[in-house]
Every structure is written in C-alpha cells, then in structure tokens.
Design a protein around this motif. Sequence first.
Motif, PDB file in Angstrom:
ATOM      1  N   ASP A 234     -27.713  15.497  61.112  1.00 35.96           N
ATOM      2  CA  ASP A 234     -26.805  16.120  60.161  1.00 35.96           C
ATOM      3  C   ASP A 234     -25.397  15.565  60.270  1.00 35.96           C
ATOM      4  O   ASP A 234     -25.017  14.992  61.268  1.00 35.96           O
ATOM      5  N   ALA A 235     -24.637  15.773  59.212  1.00 31.73           N
ATOM      6  CA  ALA A 235     -23.233  15.380  59.258  1.00 31.73           C
ATOM      7  C   ALA A 235     -22.517  16.276  60.260  1.00 31.73           C
ATOM      8  O   ALA A 235     -22.993  17.354  60.592  1.00 31.73           O
ATOM      9  N   PHE A 236     -21.390  15.812  60.740  1.00 33.96           N
ATOM     10  CA  PHE A 236     -20.599  16.635  61.644  1.00 33.96           C
ATOM     11  C   PHE A 236     -19.728  17.595  60.831  1.00 33.96           C
ATOM     12  O   PHE A 236     -19.133  17.201  59.840  1.00 33.96           O
ATOM     13  N   VAL A 237     -19.678  18.833  61.246  1.00 35.38           N
ATOM     14  CA  VAL A 237     -18.754  19.782  60.623  1.00 35.38           C
ATOM     15  C   VAL A 237     -17.757  20.173  61.691  1.00 35.38           C
ATOM     16  O   VAL A 237     -18.105  20.795  62.686  1.00 35.38           O
ATOM     17  N   LEU A 238     -16.511  19.723  61.503  1.00 35.30           N
ATOM     18  CA  LEU A 238     -15.546  19.824  62.591  1.00 35.30           C
ATOM     19  C   LEU A 238     -14.695  21.073  62.562  1.00 35.30           C
ATOM     20  O   LEU A 238     -14.347  21.613  63.596  1.00 35.30           O
ATOM     21  N   SER A 239     -14.318  21.519  61.363  1.00 37.76           N
ATOM     22  CA  SER A 239     -13.290  22.556  61.381  1.00 37.76           C
ATOM     23  C   SER A 239     -13.838  23.900  60.950  1.00 37.76           C
ATOM     24  O   SER A 239     -14.783  23.989  60.156  1.00 37.76           O
TER      25      SER A 239
ATOM     26  N   GLU B  42     -13.204  22.927  47.736  1.00 39.77           N
ATOM     27  CA  GLU B  42     -12.061  23.205  48.608  1.00 39.77           C
ATOM     28  C   GLU B  42     -12.173  22.413  49.910  1.00 39.77           C
ATOM     29  O   GLU B  42     -11.180  22.151  50.567  1.00 39.77           O
ATOM     30  N   ILE B  43     -13.388  22.069  50.306  1.00 34.30           N
ATOM     31  CA  ILE B  43     -13.561  21.280  51.533  1.00 34.30           C
ATOM     32  C   ILE B  43     -13.071  19.856  51.304  1.00 34.30           C
ATOM     33  O   ILE B  43     -12.306  19.311  52.090  1.00 34.30           O
ATOM     34  N   THR B  44     -13.501  19.264  50.204  1.00 30.93           N
ATOM     35  CA  THR B  44     -13.108  17.878  49.963  1.00 30.93           C
ATOM     36  C   THR B  44     -11.725  17.799  49.333  1.00 30.93           C
ATOM     37  O   THR B  44     -11.129  16.728  49.285  1.00 30.93           O
TER      38      THR B  44
ATOM     39  N   LEU C  49     -16.207  28.156  57.228  1.00 33.74           N
ATOM     40  CA  LEU C  49     -16.038  29.390  56.457  1.00 33.74           C
ATOM     41  C   LEU C  49     -16.299  29.137  54.975  1.00 33.74           C
ATOM     42  O   LEU C  49     -16.951  29.929  54.298  1.00 33.74           O
ATOM     43  N   LEU C  50     -15.817  27.991  54.471  1.00 34.32           N
ATOM     44  CA  LEU C  50     -16.042  27.670  53.064  1.00 34.32           C
ATOM     45  C   LEU C  50     -17.524  27.449  52.789  1.00 34.32           C
ATOM     46  O   LEU C  50     -18.051  27.857  51.761  1.00 34.32           O
ATOM     47  N   LEU C  51     -18.207  26.801  53.747  1.00 31.95           N
ATOM     48  CA  LEU C  51     -19.645  26.581  53.582  1.00 31.95           C
ATOM     49  C   LEU C  51     -20.373  27.927  53.533  1.00 31.95           C
ATOM     50  O   LEU C  51     -21.298  28.120  52.744  1.00 31.95           O
TER      51      LEU C  51
ATOM     52  N   GLU D 211      -8.375  15.684  57.446  1.00 38.75           N
ATOM     53  CA  GLU D 211      -8.487  16.610  58.572  1.00 38.75           C
ATOM     54  C   GLU D 211      -9.176  15.929  59.759  1.00 38.75           C
ATOM     55  O   GLU D 211      -8.845  16.175  60.906  1.00 38.75           O
ATOM     56  N   ALA D 212     -10.158  15.059  59.444  1.00 35.09           N
ATOM     57  CA  ALA D 212     -10.855  14.336  60.511  1.00 35.09           C
ATOM     58  C   ALA D 212      -9.876  13.440  61.270  1.00 35.09           C
ATOM     59  O   ALA D 212      -9.964  13.271  62.486  1.00 35.09           O
ATOM     60  N   LEU D 213      -8.936  12.890  60.530  1.00 32.34           N
ATOM     61  CA  LEU D 213      -7.944  12.013  61.141  1.00 32.34           C
ATOM     62  C   LEU D 213      -7.123  12.794  62.170  1.00 32.34           C
ATOM     63  O   LEU D 213      -6.870  12.315  63.279  1.00 32.34           O
TER      64      LEU D 213
END
Length: 459
Positions: free
Chosen positions: A389-394, A437-439, A399-401, A131-133
């Motif tokens: 912190d890490a980037f959370v892009l989407s 589900e995120i990874t 929502l999953l978090l 997704e990052a790509l």
Amino acid sequence: MRDPDTIAAIATPWGASGVGIIRVSGPLSQTVARRMFRSAADCPWESHHLYRGDFLTADGRAVLDEGLAVLMRKPRSFTGEDVFEIHAHGNPVILQAILEELMKAGCRPAAPGEFSKRAFLNGRMDLSQAEALASMIAARSQAAYTASLFQLKGSLTHRIDSIRLKLIDALAHLEVSMDFDVDVVSSQTPQETRQVDDAADGVARLIAAYDSTRRLSEGAGVVIAGRPNVGKSSLLNALAGEQKAIVTDIPGTTRDLITHPLVLDGFLVRLTDTAGIRAPQDDIEKEGINLVQNELSRADGVILVLDGSRPLTDEDRTLLSNLRCPLVFIVINKSDLTAAWREDSLPPSVAGKASVIRISAKTGDGLDLLKNELSKTLAGSARHETRTDAFVLSLRHKLLLEQSLAALRAAQEHLARNVSPELAAFELREAIGRLDEITGRQIGEDVLDRIFSGFCIGK
Ligand SMILES: Nc1nc2c(ncn2[C@@H]2O[C@H](COP(=O)(O)OP(=O)(O)O)[C@@H](O)[C@H]2O)c(=O)[nH]1
Ligand SMILES: [Mg+2]
C-alpha cells in the motif's frame, strides 16, 4: 499569482558551516540578483547557471562576502517563481547581514513553509507531496525518510487519483440516470455500486496503511516492564549506550517514565523504562505503576524483563499471564550470574508466542541478539503491512480518509436501497471533496496556512 511580493530567508541551519544558503523567490529576484551580486566577468545570468562573485549591500557600495549565486527563472524552479539563491559562507553573521540588505532591496522575510506553499499554489507539487517534504526534512530514521520519499514521489497521490476517477465515473453515471426515469436508474446501479465498493475498499486500505506507516516514520513504542530490581533501567542504559536511568539495588528506584530513541537497522524504536510492577509501597510508586499500565496499553511492543538469577515469583507469573501487547519480547536478565531457573519453567502459553532472549545488561551478553530481534520483528511487521500500500504519513490525511469512507458507506446504503440517487450522489461528492482536500485540489486558505506554518523557515 496570489503572492506577488518577493520573499527571502536563510535556508540552512543556524551555525557555522562551510556554506550557507539564502533563498529569494518572487518577481524581484532578477533585480535583486543584478543589484547585489557582482561577478568578475559581466554576468549573463543564464537560468540555472552558477556564477562566482561578490555579494554587495543593497546600495552596491560595500562587499559583504564572496560566493556562488544562481538564478532559476520561472516556471522551472522549486516555487515556480523566479528564484535567486545565494551560496555564501555559512556564518550566521554574514547570512544575517545579506538578508538585511535583501530587505532593503524590497524583499520581505518568508514565513515558515512559504516557499513550499508557493510551490503548491503554482502547481509544482500537490499538497500531500508538500507535506511529505516537511516530514522528509524532519525524518529521524531511514525508515521515516523512505516513507516520506515515497509520498514525495507521489505514491499517495496516484492511489487517491485512481480512487477519485472511479468515484467521478460513478457520479457521472448517477447524474445521467437521475435525468431519466427510475427504470434506467435501476439498470445502471450495479456498475456504480461496483465502483463505489472498489473505491471504499481502496480508502479503507489507505486508512489501515496509516498505522503501519506511523510505525515506520515515528518508530515503534516499546515499553520495558517487569517487577522491581530485575534490571529494566540497566537494560535501557545498555541499549542506549549511556546512563539515562538511575540504577540502584533498591527496589522501586524508577518512578517516572524515561524514554530513549534508538535507531536499529534504520528503524526508530522509542524505548521506555518504567517503574517496577509490584504492590506499591507509597503514593509516588503507585502513580508510577499507573503510568506503566497506561503506557503498556498504548505500546506497540513490550520487553518483559525477568531476573534469571532468582526464582520466578508470583508477580512475574501475573505479569506473564497479563501480557496484552501485540508484540512481546521476554528477556531473562543477569546471565552473568548462575541461572536459578530454566526457560521451560515459563508458562507454555507465553513461551510459544514471544521471543525469549537471555542477556546480561551488566556485561552486554545477548544485547546484539535482542537488538536484532527487536528490529526484525517491529520493522518487519510494519514493512510487511506497508509493502502493498501507499504510505499515509499524516494524521490530517487519515482523518480525511475516514470522512471520505463514512460518506462512501452512506452512498453504498443509498445505492443498495435504490430509491434516492440524489442522496447517493450527494455522498459521493462529499467523499470526493474529502479526497481533494488531501491532494489540495480543494482546500481553504486557513487550512493551507495551518499546514505550511508547521514547516521550517526557508523551505
Ligand atoms: N549481575 C548483574 N546485575 C545486574 C544486571 N542488570 C542489573 N543488575 C543489578 O540489579 C540491580 C537492579 O537494577 P536496575 O536496573 O535498577 O533494575 P530495575 O529496578 O528493574 O530498573 C542493580 O543493582 C543492578 O546493578 C545484570 O545483568 N547482571
Ligand atoms: Mg529501574
């Protein structure tokens, strides 16, 4: 392998360019390469070597173009399958002709994102990286690109993996303790509680990172507001460097919201010009003013424009005292005219917390200062929040978090009550499931299709 067929697509944008690339992935790659490419010397097709030669029709009878070709044998390729790449001349007519011949040779057209989907299914990257790509390719500013690159390099995955490990550990302890009596349960609880608390903190931090990452990647929304005729539209035009909004000396000219993206110091700012705020003279203007209030409530920042050449009015003062935006920039416009009031007439409550900049939208005086101030403040706060912190892009990840955190909160309650370890274990499994589900460790085919269909063809 779930997808045994061979896909092909043009991977470069439509239009004339020096080079155009067609990508082929799947078991037919080698056969197609041998059939449709002819090099001067006999081609040994060593993996990851570029060869120069002619591209042929599927029946080998006619030459379509000349260029470079490379075969990347599995698993060392983007998709993890055999990949054949054609570097032809960047003309859509040529590329389309080659693509059609590839279809005759047994390939089928790739769906959007299908190459990335295969890369994910073959374990070449996890889902958040795929997704990052896609966001990296779509990035419109340096900051957005940096955020995607971080995720591509696995920063979110690492963060989630470390949280996941804690939860798996806690779950294992709980399951062991459930096989014994209640005494053992109570003696084991503190450690699990600590691990679950740690994990919940970690997830909560990632959720908070979403807002600041969104600002880095999507840019900050900044609304230009003020009463009519102070020069809001002139300011938008001056910053945009082009005539985006109509400027007249008739108050109430602007009614719709006009947005212009501006990249300042690698950071995207979405500037929105608005209708001047005053008692509306007609229904259209009233609608326009409603839009402004709405926009203001969502904005990351506001530029309040005041006319420096005329005395402050009650409308100005009302606007000044009603500013609720997190970041406020006060712009005193028309510095090319004689000043009618001094900065110290601004209410002290405002002057203290906002930057005050004197400009002329007409001559450009002070605009650089304003741009600096905007990029420093907006990008600065977003970068500061994301630094640790890490980037959370989407939004999907966020929502999953949130679902994972809700399950963790429930688990915390069960652990605190110390009576039903099964329920705590159930919630922990739920929390882990959402993280997976995120990874992409655990994900349905339908969700996968939805994610990858948002990609471009050829990626
Ligand atoms: N002298 C001077 N006039 C300006 C400046 N900025 C805007 N104006 C004039 O003020 C009037 C209103 O400008 P406009 O941008 O339409 O204001 P808005 O209603 O706030 O969008 C127009 O006649 C502009 O030419 C400035 O910096 N100096
Ligand atoms: Mg206007």
